[in-house]
Design a protein around this motif. Structure first.
Motif, PDB file in Angstrom:
ATOM      1  N   ALA A   1       7.418  -9.422 -12.068  1.00 16.86           N
ATOM      2  CA  ALA A   1       6.177 -10.124 -11.750  1.00 16.86           C
ATOM      3  C   ALA A   1       5.019  -9.140 -11.587  1.00 16.86           C
ATOM      4  O   ALA A   1       5.228  -7.953 -11.310  1.00 16.86           O
ATOM      5  CB  ALA A   1       6.350 -10.946 -10.478  1.00 16.86           C
ATOM      6  N   ILE A   2       3.819  -9.658 -11.766  1.00 22.30           N
ATOM      7  CA  ILE A   2       2.605  -8.920 -11.401  1.00 22.30           C
ATOM      8  C   ILE A   2       1.918  -9.674 -10.278  1.00 22.30           C
ATOM      9  O   ILE A   2       1.683 -10.890 -10.374  1.00 22.30           O
ATOM     10  CB  ILE A   2       1.658  -8.746 -12.598  1.00 22.30           C
ATOM     11  N   GLU A   3       1.640  -8.955  -9.198  1.00 21.51           N
ATOM     12  CA  GLU A   3       0.819  -9.484  -8.111  1.00 21.51           C
ATOM     13  C   GLU A   3      -0.632  -9.131  -8.428  1.00 21.51           C
ATOM     14  O   GLU A   3      -0.957  -7.970  -8.692  1.00 21.51           O
ATOM     15  CB  GLU A   3       1.241  -8.872  -6.774  1.00 21.51           C
ATOM     16  N   TYR A   4      -1.494 -10.123  -8.412  1.00 17.35           N
ATOM     17  CA  TYR A   4      -2.908  -9.941  -8.758  1.00 17.35           C
ATOM     18  C   TYR A   4      -3.701 -10.262  -7.503  1.00 17.35           C
ATOM     19  O   TYR A   4      -3.722 -11.409  -7.052  1.00 17.35           O
ATOM     20  CB  TYR A   4      -3.265 -10.894  -9.887  1.00 17.35           C
ATOM     21  N   GLY A   5      -4.322  -9.240  -6.901  1.00 13.99           N
ATOM     22  CA  GLY A   5      -4.883  -9.463  -5.575  1.00 13.99           C
ATOM     23  C   GLY A   5      -6.194  -8.769  -5.298  1.00 13.99           C
ATOM     24  O   GLY A   5      -6.757  -8.054  -6.129  1.00 13.99           O
ATOM     25  N   PHE A   6      -6.661  -8.983  -4.077  1.00 16.38           N
ATOM     26  CA  PHE A   6      -7.929  -8.411  -3.576  1.00 16.38           C
ATOM     27  C   PHE A   6      -7.805  -8.183  -2.075  1.00 16.38           C
ATOM     28  O   PHE A   6      -7.150  -8.936  -1.362  1.00 16.38           O
ATOM     29  CB  PHE A   6      -9.092  -9.372  -3.840  1.00 16.38           C
ATOM     30  N   GLY A   7      -8.468  -7.129  -1.592  1.00 21.07           N
ATOM     31  CA  GLY A   7      -8.658  -6.941  -0.154  1.00 21.07           C
ATOM     32  C   GLY A   7      -7.576  -6.169   0.550  1.00 21.07           C
ATOM     33  O   GLY A   7      -7.431  -6.292   1.781  1.00 21.07           O
ATOM     34  N   GLY A   8      -6.809  -5.340  -0.174  1.00 23.75           N
ATOM     35  CA  GLY A   8      -5.750  -4.568   0.467  1.00 23.75           C
ATOM     36  C   GLY A   8      -6.280  -3.537   1.450  1.00 23.75           C
ATOM     37  O   GLY A   8      -7.345  -2.949   1.242  1.00 23.75           O
ATOM     38  N   LEU A   9      -5.530  -3.322   2.514  1.00 26.41           N
ATOM     39  CA  LEU A   9      -5.935  -2.359   3.538  1.00 26.41           C
ATOM     40  C   LEU A   9      -5.929  -0.931   2.997  1.00 26.41           C
ATOM     41  O   LEU A   9      -5.070  -0.555   2.204  1.00 26.41           O
ATOM     42  CB  LEU A   9      -4.985  -2.418   4.734  1.00 26.41           C
ATOM     43  N   VAL A  10      -6.893  -0.146   3.463  1.00 23.19           N
ATOM     44  CA  VAL A  10      -6.917   1.299   3.251  1.00 23.19           C
ATOM     45  C   VAL A  10      -6.875   1.924   4.634  1.00 23.19           C
ATOM     46  O   VAL A  10      -7.742   1.663   5.474  1.00 23.19           O
ATOM     47  CB  VAL A  10      -8.175   1.741   2.484  1.00 23.19           C
ATOM     48  N   LEU A  11      -5.840   2.728   4.903  1.00 20.77           N
ATOM     49  CA  LEU A  11      -5.523   3.154   6.261  1.00 20.77           C
ATOM     50  C   LEU A  11      -5.699   4.651   6.472  1.00 20.77           C
ATOM     51  O   LEU A  11      -5.562   5.454   5.539  1.00 20.77           O
ATOM     52  CB  LEU A  11      -4.076   2.770   6.605  1.00 20.77           C
ATOM     53  N   ASP A  12      -5.973   5.009   7.719  1.00 19.40           N
ATOM     54  CA  ASP A  12      -5.917   6.388   8.191  1.00 19.40           C
ATOM     55  C   ASP A  12      -4.530   6.572   8.808  1.00 19.40           C
ATOM     56  O   ASP A  12      -4.229   6.013   9.864  1.00 19.40           O
ATOM     57  CB  ASP A  12      -7.015   6.614   9.239  1.00 19.40           C
ATOM     58  N   TRP A  13      -3.667   7.350   8.149  1.00 14.23           N
ATOM     59  CA  TRP A  13      -2.266   7.425   8.568  1.00 14.23           C
ATOM     60  C   TRP A  13      -2.082   8.135   9.902  1.00 14.23           C
ATOM     61  O   TRP A  13      -1.046   7.970  10.548  1.00 14.23           O
ATOM     62  CB  TRP A  13      -1.424   8.076   7.476  1.00 14.23           C
ATOM     63  N   THR A  14      -3.077   8.877  10.346  1.00 20.86           N
ATOM     64  CA  THR A  14      -2.967   9.522  11.661  1.00 20.86           C
ATOM     65  C   THR A  14      -3.140   8.498  12.789  1.00 20.86           C
ATOM     66  O   THR A  14      -2.816   8.792  13.938  1.00 20.86           O
ATOM     67  CB  THR A  14      -4.016  10.630  11.825  1.00 20.86           C
ATOM     68  N   ARG A  15      -3.610   7.302  12.457  1.00 22.86           N
ATOM     69  CA  ARG A  15      -3.844   6.280  13.469  1.00 22.86           C
ATOM     70  C   ARG A  15      -2.949   5.054  13.290  1.00 22.86           C
ATOM     71  O   ARG A  15      -3.097   4.058  13.999  1.00 22.86           O
ATOM     72  CB  ARG A  15      -5.319   5.842  13.442  1.00 22.86           C
TER      73      ARG A  15
END
Length: 300
Positions: free
Chosen positions: A261-275
């Motif tokens: 399957a292909i998931e087609y999306g919007f709005g994924g989180l971008v994280l600071d891994w130290t937090r």
């Protein structure tokens, strides 16, 4: 450990390259270039391709390409494989030319998934112009998206990806396919970028070699337009529109001619891994995402 910067590309095979071309252009909104042997280079940004589909006797996912910063990081990654006693093969000149990179090393994880470590992408930086009017995809330093791979040897595979390839754990889910069935572990993994996960492990076999591949567009309107294009093209819906608990992606899932399957999306989180703190989610989605329409539906 390795310093993997992101998912560079995915390799698949299909018995019907014409169907792949039509879906890539008319539904996904990606550009397609045909290679010398008829293979498809599917383009979604300034890179020469993000999805490479070759003709073959099987419809399946073949390999995940992981990008390293440069030649030094590539050689350090190969040295790490040698220290860990992991067999690998350096790509020949011909394979590097096909993948359009300066260097490549291929290896398999303990569940048999094929990974290609690459550096030095060769690109003419030709502008992406979607045949379906998609303004663009979220790529760049976040890589092309994420992939979910089967891991029948789950603990061994997770240890390998963590201790040798350098992936970190973002979060955990335990999928219960039926009330009386054993739970299937799913680990969501990140590499050296802010995307919530670039890889996930699904603790069971998958015949196509992949559960799904995710691509992300720049706004919710483009998700809706792609959903309409999917319906008009008669492509099978694999999961309804919804929003995930972990990466907050609003998306739907569709089938592909390679069986994943292909998931087609919007709005994924971008994280600071130290937090970030790892957690286990008891639900897959905040709302929507009925997987019963596709993944659990009886075959016709």
């Amino acid at each position: 450990m390795m310093d993997i910067r992101g998912l560079a590309y995915v390799v698949a095979s299909s018995r019907d390259l014409g169907a792949w071309r039509r879906q890539a252009e008319d539904v996904l909104g990606m550009m397609v270039e045909e290679g010398p042997l008829g293979d498809l280079y599917i383009k979604m940004d300034e890179r020469p391709f993000r999805l490479f589909v070759s003709g073959g006797p099987a419809d399946r996912y073949v390999a995940s390409g992981w990008e390293l910063a440069g030649e030094e990081a590539f050689e350090q990654a190969c040295a790490e494989l040698e220290r860990a006693g992991v067999p690998y093969e350096r790509g020949c000149v011909e394979l590097c030319a096909v993948r359009r990179v300066n260097g490549l090393a291929s290896l398999r994880d303990p569940s048999g998934n094929l990974h290609e470590l690459v550096w030095g992408v060769r690109s003419d930086f030709r502008r992406f112009v979607s045949p379906a009017g998609v303004p663009g995809f979220v790529t760049g330093e976040l890589g092309m998206g994420h992939t979910v791979l089967p891991a029948a040897n789950f603990e061994e595979t997770w240890a390998f990806l963590r201790d040798v390839m350098g992936f970190g754990l973002s979060d955990i889910h335990r999928f219960q396919p039926a009330p009386d069935a054993p739970a299937i572990p799913i680990y969501f993994l990140h590499c050296n970028n802010g995307r919530h996960h670039s890889l996930a492990l699904f603790g069971a076999p998958v015949p196509s070699g992949c559960v799904h591949l995710m691509v992300e567009v720049e706004n919710l309107v483009e998700v809706g337009r792609a959903h309409d294009r999917m319906q008009r093209a008669g492509v099978k819906l694999m999961a309804t529109l919804g929003q995930h608990v972990n990466d907050r992606m609003t998306s739907f899932y569709m089938d592909t001619p390679s069986g994943f399957a292909i998931e087609y999306g919007f709005g994924g989180l971008v994280l600071d891994w130290t937090r970030h703190s790892v957690y286990e989610a008891s639900e897959v989605s905040v709302w929507g995402h009925d997987f019963g329409v596709g993944f659990n539906a009886p075959a016709n």
